[in-house]
Design a protein around this motif. Structure first.
Motif, short mmCIF file in Angstrom:
data_model
loop_
_atom_site.label_atom_id
_atom_site.label_comp_id
_atom_site.label_asym_id
_atom_site.label_seq_id
_atom_site.Cartn_x
_atom_site.Cartn_y
_atom_site.Cartn_z
N LEU A 75 0.93 -1.38 -0.19
CA LEU A 75 0.09 -0.03 0.01
C LEU A 75 0.32 1.52 0.37
CD1 LEU A 75 -2.88 -0.86 2.78
CD2 LEU A 75 -3.12 -0.87 0.48
N ASN A 76 -0.09 2.23 0.09
CA ASN A 76 1.15 3.81 -0.42
C ASN A 76 1.28 3.75 1.04
OD1 ASN A 76 1.64 6.71 -0.64
ND2 ASN A 76 1.22 6.77 -2.41
N PRO A 77 1.79 4.81 1.35
CA PRO A 77 2.27 5.09 2.80
C PRO A 77 0.30 6.28 3.57
CG PRO A 77 4.32 5.09 2.08
CD PRO A 77 3.69 4.68 1.11
N VAL A 78 0.37 7.25 2.23
CA VAL A 78 -1.08 7.77 1.99
C VAL A 78 -2.61 7.14 2.08
CG1 VAL A 78 0.93 9.86 1.56
CG2 VAL A 78 -0.89 8.12 -0.36
N THR A 79 -2.23 5.58 2.50
CA THR A 79 -3.60 5.09 2.10
C THR A 79 -4.85 4.65 3.29
OG1 THR A 79 -2.58 4.32 -0.08
CG2 THR A 79 -4.95 3.34 1.16
N THR A 80 -5.18 5.43 3.89
CA THR A 80 -5.95 5.53 4.85
C THR A 80 -7.13 4.50 5.01
OG1 THR A 80 -7.58 6.95 4.32
CG2 THR A 80 -5.67 7.70 5.47
N VAL A 94 -4.88 -3.99 -8.45
CA VAL A 94 -5.32 -3.23 -8.49
C VAL A 94 -4.56 -1.59 -8.89
CG1 VAL A 94 -7.08 -2.13 -7.61
CG2 VAL A 94 -6.97 -3.74 -9.43
N ILE A 95 -4.20 -0.90 -8.59
CA ILE A 95 -3.80 0.31 -8.41
C ILE A 95 -4.78 1.54 -7.16
CG2 ILE A 95 -2.50 3.01 -8.81
CD1 ILE A 95 -2.44 1.33 -11.84
N ILE A 96 -4.32 1.44 -6.55
CA ILE A 96 -4.11 2.79 -5.31
C ILE A 96 -3.07 3.02 -4.47
CG2 ILE A 96 -5.91 2.82 -3.45
CD1 ILE A 96 -6.54 0.01 -3.45
N ASP A 97 -3.96 4.40 -5.63
CA ASP A 97 -2.58 5.28 -4.32
C ASP A 97 -1.88 5.72 -5.74
OD1 ASP A 97 -4.77 7.71 -2.67
OD2 ASP A 97 -4.25 6.29 -1.65
N ASP A 98 -1.42 5.40 -6.44
CA ASP A 98 -0.56 5.37 -7.53
C ASP A 98 0.58 4.41 -7.52
OD1 ASP A 98 -1.12 7.21 -9.21
OD2 ASP A 98 0.20 8.87 -7.72
N ARG A 99 0.08 2.81 -6.05
CA ARG A 99 0.44 2.20 -6.68
C ARG A 99 -0.44 0.72 -6.77
NH1 ARG A 99 5.23 2.74 -1.86
NH2 ARG A 99 5.52 4.14 -2.07
N ARG A 100 0.45 -0.23 -6.83
CA ARG A 100 -0.42 -1.41 -7.79
C ARG A 100 0.02 -2.60 -6.37
NH1 ARG A 100 -1.39 -3.07 -12.01
NH2 ARG A 100 -0.18 -1.41 -13.10
N ILE A 101 -1.33 -2.69 -6.01
CA ILE A 101 -1.14 -3.60 -4.11
C ILE A 101 -1.29 -5.42 -4.81
CG2 ILE A 101 -2.77 -1.96 -3.22
CD1 ILE A 101 -5.11 -3.58 -3.76
N HIS A 102 -1.41 -6.10 -3.81
CA HIS A 102 -1.11 -7.16 -3.90
C HIS A 102 -2.65 -8.06 -2.60
CE1 HIS A 102 0.18 -11.35 -4.37
NE2 HIS A 102 0.24 -11.28 -2.78
N VAL A 103 -2.86 -8.58 -3.22
CA VAL A 103 -3.84 -8.93 -2.36
C VAL A 103 -4.50 -10.74 -1.82
CG1 VAL A 103 -5.98 -6.99 -2.70
CG2 VAL A 103 -5.80 -9.27 -3.72
N ASP A 104 -4.11 -11.43 -0.56
CA ASP A 104 -4.33 -12.54 -0.32
C ASP A 104 -5.10 -13.07 0.68
OD1 ASP A 104 -3.81 -15.18 -0.37
OD2 ASP A 104 -1.32 -15.48 -0.12
N PHE A 105 -5.33 -14.18 0.43
CA PHE A 105 -6.31 -14.44 1.86
C PHE A 105 -5.40 -14.25 2.98
CE2 PHE A 105 -8.42 -16.77 -1.57
CZ PHE A 105 -9.51 -16.07 -1.69
N SER A 106 -5.83 -13.74 4.39
CA SER A 106 -5.14 -13.51 5.76
C SER A 106 -4.82 -15.07 5.84
CB SER A 106 -5.44 -12.76 6.65
OG SER A 106 -5.34 -13.10 8.30
N GLN A 107 -3.70 -15.11 6.65
CA GLN A 107 -2.98 -16.23 7.29
C GLN A 107 -2.90 -15.98 8.64
OE1 GLN A 107 -3.37 -19.53 6.23
NE2 GLN A 107 -3.60 -18.33 4.39
N SER A 108 -3.02 -15.14 9.16
CA SER A 108 -3.40 -14.43 10.86
C SER A 108 -3.87 -15.14 11.28
CB SER A 108 -3.13 -13.30 10.43
OG SER A 108 -2.88 -12.67 11.93
N VAL A 109 -3.59 -15.38 12.81
CA VAL A 109 -5.09 -15.71 13.36
C VAL A 109 -4.51 -15.22 15.47
CG1 VAL A 109 -4.53 -17.74 13.12
CG2 VAL A 109 -2.93 -17.85 15.19
N SER A 110 -4.26 -14.10 15.30
CA SER A 110 -3.71 -13.16 16.25
C SER A 110 -5.22 -12.69 16.62
CB SER A 110 -2.98 -12.41 15.48
OG SER A 110 -3.31 -11.28 15.03
N LYS A 111 -6.20 -12.09 15.97
CA LYS A 111 -6.87 -12.05 16.67
C LYS A 111 -8.64 -13.45 17.17
CE LYS A 111 -6.73 -7.42 14.85
NZ LYS A 111 -7.52 -7.19 14.49
N LEU A 112 -8.27 -14.43 17.15
CA LEU A 112 -8.91 -14.96 17.35
C LEU A 112 -8.70 -15.51 19.14
CD1 LEU A 112 -8.36 -18.11 14.76
CD2 LEU A 112 -10.04 -16.15 14.63
N ARG A 113 -7.32 -14.88 19.22
CA ARG A 113 -7.13 -14.88 20.58
C ARG A 113 -5.55 -14.67 20.91
NH1 ARG A 113 -4.80 -20.63 22.99
NH2 ARG A 113 -6.51 -21.37 23.14
#
Length: 455
Positions: A248-253, A305-324
Motif C-alpha cells: 500500500l501507499n503510506p498515504v492510504t487510510t 489494482v492501482i490504489i494511490d499510485d501503488r499496485r497492490i497485492h491481495v491474498d487470503f489472511s493467514q493471521s490468527v492473532s485476532k482469534l486469541r
C-alpha cells in the motif's frame, strides 16, 4: 538376561523373575525352547500402552501353556498366582494375559509406557525388557495400526534364544531339532508382509504427491510455531473471510480501503497496520468481510489494482492473532475498526484500567502506593505537564553536562608524552589541580567556621 527374542524390528533382551515368579518364568522359557513363539504376530499394539503377542494363530484367541502342549487341552491354561505382587511400573514389563477367569496360556504383552496402574492385579508380571532394547520398543510403539489396533505391516517374532534356564525340562517336552518353518495359516494372518516394500504414493500422479508433501510440511511448521509460542494451537486455522492487502501507499487510510472494498460486500473491520510508536503506516492491512463469498470476490478482482499510485497485492489472511490475544500483555486489549467507524489512534492499544484493578492483588503494597501517587486524588488524572521554568533548568543542566563531557574527552585524546601523561594522571592537568585545591581549602574553612559558631 535369560532370553533373546529376535523380532522383525530388532532384538529384545528379556530378563525373567525366575525366583519371584517361577511358574510364569518356567512356562515362558519352555515355550521359547519349543520354538512355540516363532513367527507369532504382534496382533495388538496400542500406542503408549501395550504390545500383545504369543498367539500362534495371530488372531488373539489361541495359544496354550507348556503343560497343555505336553498333556493335552485339559491343561491348556494354568491358574494365576495370587501372590504375585509385581506392578506395571516400568516400561517394557512382561505380563501373561488373563483370559477372564484368572488363568494364563501363552499370550503375553509388553508395556510401552510407565506406571500403567489399570493392569495391576489383573495380569501376572514375570519379567522385563532390558534398557538396551528400548529402541526396538520405540519402533513397535510407533507402528501404524488399523481400527482393531493391528499393525498394517506385520511385526513378528522370528526366533527365540534361551541364554539361561534354571528349570529342568518336564517329561515329554517337544523340543524340535531345528527351528520350524512358518505355516500357511501363520503367514495369512497378517496384513502386509514384514519384507514387503510400502509405497504410499502408488497410483498417484505428481500433483497429488506434491499436495500431500506440502500439507505435511505445513503441519510440521505449525507444530514448530506452537512449540515456540507463536501459535496457540497447531490445528488452529485462519479465518476464511479476512483478506490480506499489502504494497500500500503510506498515504492510504483506513477509510479509503473501506470505501474501495465495500462494493464486494459488508465490511466488519478494515485496519491498516501501523507502527506502534510513530503511528506510520506499515503498508499492509487486513479487511474482514461478513461472509466468505465477498472475500473471495475481492481476492479475484483486486489483485494488481492501482490504489494511490501503488499496485497492490491481495491474498487470503493467514493471521490468527485476532482469534486469541495471546500476543498481548496481561490487561491489554486490541481496539479495531468497527462498522460504526474507525477506532482512534489513541485507542489502538489502551490499558484496561478496571481489569488492572481486579489484578491489583498480585502486586505488592509498595507498587500499589506508587501507582496511586502517580494520579491526582480528585479525578485520577495524569500528572501535570512540566512547566516552562522546569524545562529551561533541565535544558541548561543538559548543556553543562555535555560541555563537561567534551572537556574531559579532549584531555583523554591528548598525546601521551611524559609531561602530558603526568597531567593526565594528576587529575587531568596542573591548572585543574590548583582550582580543585582552592575549592577544597574554602570548603574546609567554611566547615571550621560552622563548627566554631555551633559550639
Amino acid at each position: 538376561m535369560a532370553v533373546l527374542m529376535e523380532t522383525s524390528l530388532g532384538d529384545l533382551e528379556i530378563d525373567l523373575y525366575t525366583e519371584e515368579c517361577p511358574q510364569e518364568s518356567m512356562n515362558f522359557l519352555k515355550l521359547c525352547k519349543c520354538k512355540y513363539y516363532n513367527f507369532s504376530l504382534f496382533h495388538r499394539v496400542v500406542r503408549n500402552f501395550v504390545a500383545q503377542t504369543g498367539d500362534p494363530t495371530g488372531r488373539g484367541q489361541g495359544g496354550e501353556s507348556i503343560w497343555g502342549l505336553i498333556s493335552g487341552s485339559d491343561f491348556r491354561f494354568f491358574r494365576k498366582n495370587e501372590e504375585n505382587k509385581f506392578k506395571h511400573v516400568k516400561r517394557g514389563t512382561l505380563s501373561f494375559v488373563n483370559d477372564g477367569s484368572n488363568k494364563h496360556g501363552s499370550q503375553f504383552f509388553i508395556t510401552l509406557a510407565e506406571n500403567i496402574d489399570s493392569l495391576d492385579g489383573k495380569h501376572s508380571v514375570f519379567g522385563e525388557v532390558a534398557e538396551e532394547s528400548y529402541t526396538t520398543l520405540a519402533k513397535i510403539n510407533t507402528a501404524i495400526c488399523d481400527e482393531k489396533n493391528q499393525p498394517y505391516q506385520d511385526i513378528r517374532i522370528r526366533h527365540t534364544i534361551i541364554l539361561d534356564d534354571p528349570f529342568p525340562d518336564p517329561e515329554g517336552l517337544p523340543v524340535p531339532e531345528q527351528s520350524p518353518l512358518p505355516t500357511k495359516d501363520q503367514l495369512e494372518t497378517g496384513l502386509i508382509g514384514e519384507d514387503e516394500a510400502i509405497n504410499e504414493f502408488e497410483g498417484m500422479d505428481e500433483v497429488e504427491v506434491e499436495e500431500i508433501m506440502r500439507k505435511r510440511e505445513a503441519r510440521g511448521r505449525a507444530q514448530v510455531l506452537e512449540m515456540v509460542g507463536d501459535l496457540p494451537d497447531a490445528d488452529i486455522k485462519a479465518p476464511e473471510n479476512v483478506l490480506f492487502v499489502c504494497k500500500l501507499n503510506p498515504v492510504t487510510t483506513d477509510d479509503d480501503l473501506r470505501l474501495i472494498f465495500s462494493r464486494f460486500g459488508k465490511i466488519i473491520s478494515c485496519e491498516i497496520i501501523r507502527d506502534w510508536k510513530t503511528q506510520e503506516s506499515l503498508q499492509y492491512a487486513f479487511i474482514e468481510f461478513d461472509n466468505k463469498k465477498s472475500c473471495e470476490d475481492a481476492y479475484l478482482k483486486m489483485e494488481n489494482v492501482i490504489i494511490d499510485d501503488r499496485r497492490i497485492h491481495v491474498d487470503f489472511s493467514q493471521s490468527v492473532s485476532k482469534l486469541r490475544d495471546f500476543r498481548l500483555p496481561s490487561g491489554w486489549k486490541m481496539a479495531t475498526n468497527s462498522a460504526s467507524g474507525p477506532a482512534s489512534e489513541e485507542k489502538k492499544f489502551e490499558l484496561a484500567f478496571k481489569e488492572k484493578q481486579k489484578l491489583s492483588s498480585k502486586y505488592s503494597q509498595h507498587n500499589r502506593s506508587r501507582h496511586e501517587k502517580s494520579h491526582r486524588k480528585d479525578n485520577h488524572s495524569p500528572r501535570r505537564e512540566e512547566s516552562d521554568s522546569y524545562r529551561r533548568r533541565k535544558r541548561y543542566h543538559n548543556d553543562v553536562n555535555r560541555d563537561r563531557h567534551a572537556h574531559h574527552k579532549s584531555f583523554s585524546r591528548r598525546s601521551r608524552s611524559p609531561v602530558a601523561s603526568k597531567r593526565y594522571t594528576d587529575h587531568r592537568g596542573e591548572e585543574y589541580d590548583k582550582t580543585h585545591d582552592k575549592q577544597c581549602q574554602k570548603r574546609k574553612e567554611r566547615r571550621r567556621e560552622e563548627r566554631t559558631d555551633r559550639y
